[in-house]
Design an enzyme around this catalytic site. Sequence first.
Site: not given
Lengths: 79, 347
Positions: A15-17, B45
């Site tokens: 997931l980001c980042p 998220h």
Amino acid sequence: MAVVNPVIVDARRLLCPMPVIRVQNSVAELCPGTLVEVLCTDPGALNDIPSWCRINGHRVVETRCLNDEYLVILEVGEE
Amino acid sequence: MTRQRKAVALISGGLDSLLAAKLIQQQGIHVAGINFFTGFCVEGHTHAIRKKGQEKPKRNNALWVAEQLGIKLNIVDIIEEYKQVVFNPRYGYGANLNPCLDCKIFMVMKAHEWCKQNDFDFIITGEVVGQRPMSQRKDTMPLVCKRSGADDLLLRPLSARNLPPTLPEREGWVDREKLLGLSGRGRKPQIALAKQFGFDEFAQPAGGCCFLTDAQYSSKLADLWQARGSKQYELDDIMLLKVGRHLRPKAHFKVIIAREEGEGNFLRGYRKQYLSIDSLSHAGPFALIDGNVNDQDIELAASLVARYSKGRDAAEVEMEIQTPAGTGYAIKVQPLKPAAIPEQWLL
Ligand code: SF4
């Protein structure tokens, strides 16, 4: 002319980042002109990786959706 | 000719760091950004996992800030090193498990290291005196300078005039008169300044920059530590704390139940690490079991998951249990009635 295979960055399930961090760390080792194919599953990466490329002088060649996965192809810029 | 001075800005993605960097850029300083990923950062998220709202993917605010400023941004993974900050904060925790003062010291220390490695001259942050109860107080801000080793190379442009002059000010690299003297928790001056600079759509996270300031998240993390007998976590653990309903029916195991399809898909990605439960006879959520369980525990977990399925009122529902090795089997259970689920199970 020799055909150079693109460098693959597998950022699936991250997931980001984290996908951006993976790309950043991989690009740091590469020469300008190298193609990098990034595979990811976080749709946010479709915004974040191009954004990271714009600010760091790399070029997004293509972004593509493959079912539940996303592919971003970029070309490493100068410097 | 005097050389152009270079500053590294800690970019959280919020308004204050954006403005601080802009004020310094305006003085002709070359600015680069640095952003630290601890694993607890409030990024997209939850949004990325959940199915709802996917048509509008969330941006990474630190990258957005860097684009607004036209600066390069380094995002640094500090997940491993940061654990010591979370486990043993010298200055303790805030209202929840947020070790804000130690966290700030650690990040400034990392930025200072980066500065030295990359031949930059000083560090800037968006801190404002009196804005946060722990790390942004008149007495703790100098402590951050001292303990991080950055000393007078740490400049806070939004509050500089409330603080002793730093080296960049004393040397005339930046004009102190053009820096601000903001203090307190008010946001009006920052919003006015953003307007003046033409920034809109900036992020204004409520509470703090990470999940550790969230009471419910912190209680789930505390539960994890208690269940494991020591303070420890891996990135997967702290990611999972952001997803689903967490219920602990017994001290030695908990059940993580997806609340919607996107969460179910995310949790399915952990099937090779945890025992998992799926609903067979009725539509229902996907769930994971975290802990060493026996057959009785599995039955209890399955009845609990069945309570959240469409078969919640049925006399019996069929559930599939899958082991991390991939072998699956079906069991029939009676869904638990809400009254049979004590409130304290819910973390
Ligand atoms: S809110 Fe989280 S990231 Fe921000 S200073 Fe506190 S502990 Fe660090």
